[in-house]
Structure formats: C-alpha cells, structure tokens
Scaffold this motif. Structure first.
Motif, PDB file in Angstrom:
ATOM      1  N   GLN A   1      34.047  28.272  38.347  1.00 49.84           N
ATOM      2  CA  GLN A   1      33.169  29.380  38.673  1.00 49.84           C
ATOM      3  C   GLN A   1      33.330  30.433  37.585  1.00 49.84           C
ATOM      4  OE1 GLN A   1      31.010  29.419  41.300  1.00 49.84           O
ATOM      5  NE2 GLN A   1      31.680  27.305  41.679  1.00 49.84           N
ATOM      6  N   TYR A   2      32.360  30.500  36.674  1.00 49.39           N
ATOM      7  CA  TYR A   2      32.464  31.451  35.578  1.00 49.39           C
ATOM      8  C   TYR A   2      32.201  32.868  36.073  1.00 49.39           C
ATOM      9  CZ  TYR A   2      32.472  27.528  32.333  1.00 49.39           C
ATOM     10  OH  TYR A   2      32.789  26.387  31.663  1.00 49.39           O
ATOM     11  N   VAL A   3      32.824  33.808  35.397  1.00 53.77           N
ATOM     12  CA  VAL A   3      32.624  35.215  35.712  1.00 53.77           C
ATOM     13  C   VAL A   3      31.180  35.593  35.400  1.00 53.77           C
ATOM     14  CG1 VAL A   3      33.295  37.578  35.086  1.00 53.77           C
ATOM     15  CG2 VAL A   3      35.043  35.785  35.266  1.00 53.77           C
ATOM     16  N   GLN A   4      30.549  36.308  36.308  1.00 47.22           N
ATOM     17  CA  GLN A   4      29.191  36.784  36.055  1.00 47.22           C
ATOM     18  C   GLN A   4      29.220  37.823  34.931  1.00 47.22           C
ATOM     19  OE1 GLN A   4      26.365  35.504  37.678  1.00 47.22           O
ATOM     20  NE2 GLN A   4      27.973  34.046  38.293  1.00 47.22           N
ATOM     21  N   ARG A   5      28.135  37.840  34.151  1.00 49.54           N
ATOM     22  CA  ARG A   5      28.093  38.714  32.978  1.00 49.54           C
ATOM     23  C   ARG A   5      28.381  40.176  33.335  1.00 49.54           C
ATOM     24  NH1 ARG A   5      23.133  38.099  28.934  1.00 49.54           N
ATOM     25  NH2 ARG A   5      24.153  36.052  28.845  1.00 49.54           N
ATOM     26  N   ASP A   6      27.851  40.622  34.465  1.00 47.64           N
ATOM     27  CA  ASP A   6      28.047  42.023  34.850  1.00 47.64           C
ATOM     28  C   ASP A   6      29.490  42.328  35.229  1.00 47.64           C
ATOM     29  OD1 ASP A   6      25.385  42.536  34.403  1.00 47.64           O
ATOM     30  OD2 ASP A   6      24.799  42.451  36.515  1.00 47.64           O
ATOM     31  N   ASP A   7      30.278  41.290  35.507  1.00 51.50           N
ATOM     32  CA  ASP A   7      31.676  41.497  35.895  1.00 51.50           C
ATOM     33  C   ASP A   7      32.642  41.420  34.717  1.00 51.50           C
ATOM     34  OD1 ASP A   7      31.050  41.866  38.560  1.00 51.50           O
ATOM     35  OD2 ASP A   7      31.228  39.736  39.042  1.00 51.50           O
ATOM     36  N   VAL A   8      32.131  41.080  33.548  1.00 55.82           N
ATOM     37  CA  VAL A   8      32.975  41.027  32.346  1.00 55.82           C
ATOM     38  C   VAL A   8      33.195  42.447  31.827  1.00 55.82           C
ATOM     39  CG1 VAL A   8      33.092  40.229  29.951  1.00 55.82           C
ATOM     40  CG2 VAL A   8      32.212  38.710  31.737  1.00 55.82           C
ATOM     41  N   LEU A   9      34.417  42.740  31.430  1.00 55.96           N
ATOM     42  CA  LEU A   9      34.695  44.048  30.837  1.00 55.96           C
ATOM     43  C   LEU A   9      33.817  44.275  29.619  1.00 55.96           C
ATOM     44  CD1 LEU A   9      38.609  44.120  30.926  1.00 55.96           C
ATOM     45  CD2 LEU A   9      37.096  45.614  32.231  1.00 55.96           C
ATOM     46  N   THR A  10      33.205  45.439  29.536  1.00 54.50           N
ATOM     47  CA  THR A  10      32.409  45.782  28.369  1.00 54.50           C
ATOM     48  C   THR A  10      33.326  46.178  27.220  1.00 54.50           C
ATOM     49  OG1 THR A  10      32.263  48.129  28.921  1.00 54.50           O
ATOM     50  CG2 THR A  10      30.605  46.663  29.894  1.00 54.50           C
ATOM     51  N   ASP A  11      32.745  46.276  26.020  1.00 51.50           N
ATOM     52  CA  ASP A  11      33.524  46.735  24.869  1.00 51.50           C
ATOM     53  C   ASP A  11      34.138  48.103  25.142  1.00 51.50           C
ATOM     54  OD1 ASP A  11      32.489  44.443  23.794  1.00 51.50           O
ATOM     55  OD2 ASP A  11      31.397  45.420  22.165  1.00 51.50           O
TER      56      ASP A  11
ATOM     57  N   GLU B   1      34.846  49.473  28.011  1.00 52.85           N
ATOM     58  CA  GLU B   1      35.904  49.391  29.029  1.00 52.85           C
ATOM     59  C   GLU B   1      37.194  48.844  28.441  1.00 52.85           C
ATOM     60  OE1 GLU B   1      33.230  48.855  33.100  1.00 52.85           O
ATOM     61  OE2 GLU B   1      33.750  47.088  31.896  1.00 52.85           O
ATOM     62  N   ILE B   2      37.078  47.861  27.546  1.00 53.35           N
ATOM     63  CA  ILE B   2      38.283  47.339  26.891  1.00 53.35           C
ATOM     64  C   ILE B   2      38.971  48.443  26.099  1.00 53.35           C
ATOM     65  CG2 ILE B   2      39.098  45.799  25.058  1.00 53.35           C
ATOM     66  CD1 ILE B   2      36.977  43.781  26.000  1.00 53.35           C
ATOM     67  N   LEU B   3      38.189  49.184  25.320  1.00 55.45           N
ATOM     68  CA  LEU B   3      38.781  50.252  24.516  1.00 55.45           C
ATOM     69  C   LEU B   3      39.360  51.358  25.388  1.00 55.45           C
ATOM     70  CD1 LEU B   3      36.183  50.449  21.633  1.00 55.45           C
ATOM     71  CD2 LEU B   3      38.548  49.683  21.473  1.00 55.45           C
ATOM     72  N   THR B   4      38.703  51.628  26.501  1.00 55.41           N
ATOM     73  CA  THR B   4      39.219  52.655  27.401  1.00 55.41           C
ATOM     74  C   THR B   4      40.587  52.275  27.964  1.00 55.41           C
ATOM     75  OG1 THR B   4      37.020  53.462  28.022  1.00 55.41           O
ATOM     76  CG2 THR B   4      38.810  53.875  29.572  1.00 55.41           C
ATOM     77  N   VAL B   5      40.711  51.039  28.461  1.00 55.40           N
ATOM     78  CA  VAL B   5      42.001  50.658  29.046  1.00 55.40           C
ATOM     79  C   VAL B   5      43.079  50.570  27.972  1.00 55.40           C
ATOM     80  CG1 VAL B   5      40.955  49.489  31.021  1.00 55.40           C
ATOM     81  CG2 VAL B   5      41.522  48.164  28.992  1.00 55.40           C
ATOM     82  N   VAL B   6      42.702  50.138  26.774  1.00 56.34           N
ATOM     83  CA  VAL B   6      43.688  50.088  25.689  1.00 56.34           C
ATOM     84  C   VAL B   6      44.152  51.492  25.319  1.00 56.34           C
ATOM     85  CG1 VAL B   6      43.978  49.599  23.225  1.00 56.34           C
ATOM     86  CG2 VAL B   6      43.016  47.861  24.736  1.00 56.34           C
ATOM     87  N   ARG B   7      43.189  52.390  25.058  1.00 57.31           N
ATOM     88  CA  ARG B   7      43.538  53.742  24.585  1.00 57.31           C
ATOM     89  C   ARG B   7      44.174  54.602  25.677  1.00 57.31           C
ATOM     90  NH1 ARG B   7      38.117  54.145  22.099  1.00 57.31           N
ATOM     91  NH2 ARG B   7      37.618  55.228  24.033  1.00 57.31           N
ATOM     92  N   GLU B   8      43.608  54.530  26.889  1.00 55.45           N
ATOM     93  CA  GLU B   8      43.978  55.489  27.928  1.00 55.45           C
ATOM     94  C   GLU B   8      45.053  54.986  28.884  1.00 55.45           C
ATOM     95  OE1 GLU B   8      42.816  58.451  27.635  1.00 55.45           O
ATOM     96  OE2 GLU B   8      41.411  57.908  26.042  1.00 55.45           O
ATOM     97  N   ILE B   9      45.238  53.673  28.953  1.00 52.17           N
ATOM     98  CA  ILE B   9      46.236  53.133  29.881  1.00 52.17           C
ATOM     99  C   ILE B   9      47.397  52.491  29.139  1.00 52.17           C
ATOM    100  CG2 ILE B   9      46.646  51.428  31.695  1.00 52.17           C
ATOM    101  CD1 ILE B   9      43.805  51.899  32.674  1.00 52.17           C
ATOM    102  N   PHE B  10      47.100  51.556  28.244  1.00 51.83           N
ATOM    103  CA  PHE B  10      48.190  50.762  27.677  1.00 51.83           C
ATOM    104  C   PHE B  10      48.903  51.453  26.516  1.00 51.83           C
ATOM    105  CE2 PHE B  10      45.774  47.654  30.069  1.00 51.83           C
ATOM    106  CZ  PHE B  10      46.797  47.014  30.747  1.00 51.83           C
TER     107      PHE B  10
ATOM    108  N   LEU C   1      37.999  51.151  37.268  1.00 48.53           N
ATOM    109  CA  LEU C   1      37.196  51.959  36.344  1.00 48.53           C
ATOM    110  C   LEU C   1      35.814  52.231  36.911  1.00 48.53           C
ATOM    111  CD1 LEU C   1      37.999  50.304  32.888  1.00 48.53           C
ATOM    112  CD2 LEU C   1      38.695  52.584  33.626  1.00 48.53           C
ATOM    113  N   ARG C   2      35.177  51.192  37.444  1.00 55.70           N
ATOM    114  CA  ARG C   2      33.800  51.335  37.905  1.00 55.70           C
ATOM    115  C   ARG C   2      33.696  52.103  39.228  1.00 55.70           C
ATOM    116  NH1 ARG C   2      31.190  45.484  35.980  1.00 55.70           N
ATOM    117  NH2 ARG C   2      31.924  45.675  33.815  1.00 55.70           N
ATOM    118  N   ASP C   3      34.810  52.148  39.974  1.00 57.84           N
ATOM    119  CA  ASP C   3      34.828  52.939  41.206  1.00 57.84           C
ATOM    120  C   ASP C   3      35.172  54.404  40.933  1.00 57.84           C
ATOM    121  OD1 ASP C   3      34.155  50.768  42.711  1.00 57.84           O
ATOM    122  OD2 ASP C   3      36.177  50.375  43.466  1.00 57.84           O
ATOM    123  N   GLY C   4      35.419  54.730  39.665  1.00 56.30           N
ATOM    124  CA  GLY C   4      35.707  56.108  39.312  1.00 56.30           C
ATOM    125  C   GLY C   4      37.114  56.564  39.602  1.00 56.30           C
ATOM    126  N   ILE C   5      38.028  55.622  39.794  1.00 56.02           N
ATOM    127  CA  ILE C   5      39.430  56.008  39.993  1.00 56.02           C
ATOM    128  C   ILE C   5      39.948  56.661  38.716  1.00 56.02           C
ATOM    129  CG2 ILE C   5      41.762  55.134  40.420  1.00 56.02           C
ATOM    130  CD1 ILE C   5      40.523  52.958  42.146  1.00 56.02           C
TER     131      ILE C   5
END
Length: 329
Positions: A30-40, A42-51, A283-287
């Motif tokens: 069951q492949y991940v639906q396109r809308d559920d894949v992290l966007t560019d 979102e990836i940069l946000t979690v890298v810069r702001e979390i990790f 991220l998408r729930d605004g936490i």
C-alpha cells in the motif's frame, strides 16, 4: 551509547525495483498517497526546527528509490547549504543515477551509497525482480558515471542472501582493491520478505571475513563511517570492506540514527516499531514546533530501551508492519 545525530530521511516509498529482500514481487504494498508524503518545505522545517536544535548534523536521503522523487536535486541543494550540515548522502539503486550524477554533485552531494547485490546480470535481475529487463548494465553505468563526476569514494551495499549471491563475496570484495570503493556486506534481515528469510536465513559476517582472509588476508581499517559497519581492508587495497552484522553481532549500543519515513513517521529503531511519532500530522495539525521538538527529545531519551536488543525482553513482538522500502532502510 554515542550521540544520536544522524537522520535517515525517506523521500519516497516507491521504487522501480522489487528486490526480494525488500519488497518481493507478490507483496501487496500500500503506497503512501501523494498528499501524505512530506513536502520539500516540511522536510526542511523538521530538519531546521526540530532535528538541528537537538544536535543532528548528518542526513541520508533514502526511499524507496530517492532518485524517483521529483525535485530531488533541489532537496539536496537545500540540505547541503545548511551551515549545520556535516554530512549528506543518498542511498540509491543507481538505475537513474547516470543523468543525475553531475547535477547532484553540483548541488553539494558528495557521498553515495549504491545497492549492488550482484556482478552477474542474471543473478542481479533475479534479486531485483525484473528478470529479462537488462537493468544491470544501466546500474553499472550509473556507478561509473558517478565515479567520473567526482564521487569518490563510492560505497557499494551488498545484501548477502544464502544460495543466491553468497558465491560472489570474493568478486564483490575485489572491487575494493583497485578503486577507492567501500564495499559493505549486509546480513540479510527479517524485514520485507519473511518467507525468503525463513527459507534462506543469513550468513554471519565472520564467515564472510574468513573467506576473504583465506583469499587475500584482511586487516582492520583506519577508515570509519557514520554507520555501524565494522571496517576492514584487503592488504594494499585502495578501498575498504565493511560488515554490517545486525543479526550476528548486535550493535544497538553504537546506534546513532533515527529514521523518518516518506509520510513523516519518525522511527527510533529499524527493527522495533515502538515509540513512533507522526511528525507530518503534527505539522499539518498546527502543533507548535517546540512541542514536536520536545516529543522527539523524549523519544531520543527512550531510544536505548527501544533498540532491537530489547525484543528479547518482550518489549516488541518482532513482527514488522512495514517493509524496508516503506520504512526507508
């Protein structure tokens, strides 16, 4: 336990190969639906702001096959130019590498891990599940192109499957003699194809090392990477031989990584599904980022107890709901 500073980021769960140890031909994925894949972004946000605030400095882009991700060069460029980035690599099957190698190098990528499970085209096609399609030649051209572009050393990953490609260990090891290539032999794991694992099992790394010793000799190498490989060298060789022995020689106490799936699930241990966090949904729930960062920090503190060795104490069942391609390797 060393500091955990290495994040494997899956860019996509799809792959153009169906490797028997990863996503076998008869698997109903069951492949991940396109809308559920992290966007560019979102990836940069979690890298810069979390990790990065939590001390992470090393990134590996995985899949599926990461070169299938649209805009992969731009993702590389964005991560490479972060001042905190100390190491950035991609793991790829190299089928699409030849036309992308120069652009990836120009974007700041310097390290490639390439899956090369056989030097025999027929065996290669058998492993990747694409018999008769002549994929080996295009993969080999990708490897050669990357080398010409400037990727040096190259790292070649070999999953050793008893009765399938284990007869090639010496031939694959010989690739490290003339070129500064690092060949990594990986013990077959019970993820992706438990039926094949049950039928074939795995070969302990020490058995492979003994075969190489008998042929050329083998000495401990001074070269070390970011991963768990025990690194050796054929005397006088330009490259190295690494052995990733997750089945025979537990290295949980040396694990320095976490895994982020294409749909944003953060996984603290490859072989244990305990404690995962859905960062995409957060991220998408605004936490608040600070809240997500605190959740990841808490998971980091628990990581030593979550590591695979804890399975023996009953904290995990050993059943894996995601294949290797879905986890991100």
């Amino acid at each position: 336990m060393p500091p955990v500073d290495y994040l494997r980021i899956s860019l996509i769960d799809r792959c153009n190969f169906r490797c028997t140890y990863c996503m076998p031909e008869n698997a109903a994925l069951q492949y991940v639906q396109r809308d559920d894949v992290l966007t560019d972004d979102e990836i940069l946000t979690v890298v810069r702001e979390i990790f990065i605030p939590l001390g992470f400095r090393n990134w590996r882009l995985t899949g599926g096959e990461p070169l299938l991700r649209p805009g992969v060069v731009e993702v590389v460029r964005s991560l490479a130019k972060l001042p905190e980035t100390e190491d950035l690599a991609i793991t790829t099957n190299a089928f699409h590498l030849a036309p992308l190698a120069a652009d990836l190098y120009a974007a700041g990528l310097r390290r490639l891990n390439i899956s090369l499970d056989s030097l025999e085209p027929e065996i290669f096609e058998q492993i990747i599940g694409n018999q008769g399609r002549d994929r080996w030649g295009q993969v080999w051209e990708g490897i050669q192109t990357a080398h010409r572009v400037g990727f040096n050393p190259l790292k070649l990953n070999v999953v050793v499957i008893p009765g399938v490609n284990d007869h090639e260990v010496e031939a694959l090891a010989a690739l490290s003699i003339e070129q500064e290539w690092h060949v990594r032999f990986i013990e077959f794991m019970p993820i992706g194809n438990p039926e094949l694992f049950g039928a074939r099992a795995w070969i302990p790394s020490e058995e492979l090392r003994q075969r190489i010793r008998q042929r050329w000799g083998l000495e401990t190498s001074q070269v070390r990477g970011n991963g768990p490989a025990d690194v050796f060298q054929i005397p006088g060789a330009a490259g190295t031989l690494g052995f990733i022995s997750q089945m025979s020689e537990c290295f949980c106490d040396r694990c320095n990584r976490m895994r982020l799936s294409a749909d944003g699930w953060l996984r603290p241990c490859l072989l244990n599904e305990t404690g995962q966090i859905n960062l995409r949904q957060g991220l998408r729930d605004g936490i608040a980022i600070a809240t997500l960062r605190a959740q990841v920090a808490e998971l980091l503190a628990l990581k030593p107890e979550i590591n695979f060795k804890a399975r023996e104490s009953g904290t995990t069942t050993g059943h894996y709901h995601r294949t290797m391609s879905q986890i991100g390797g």
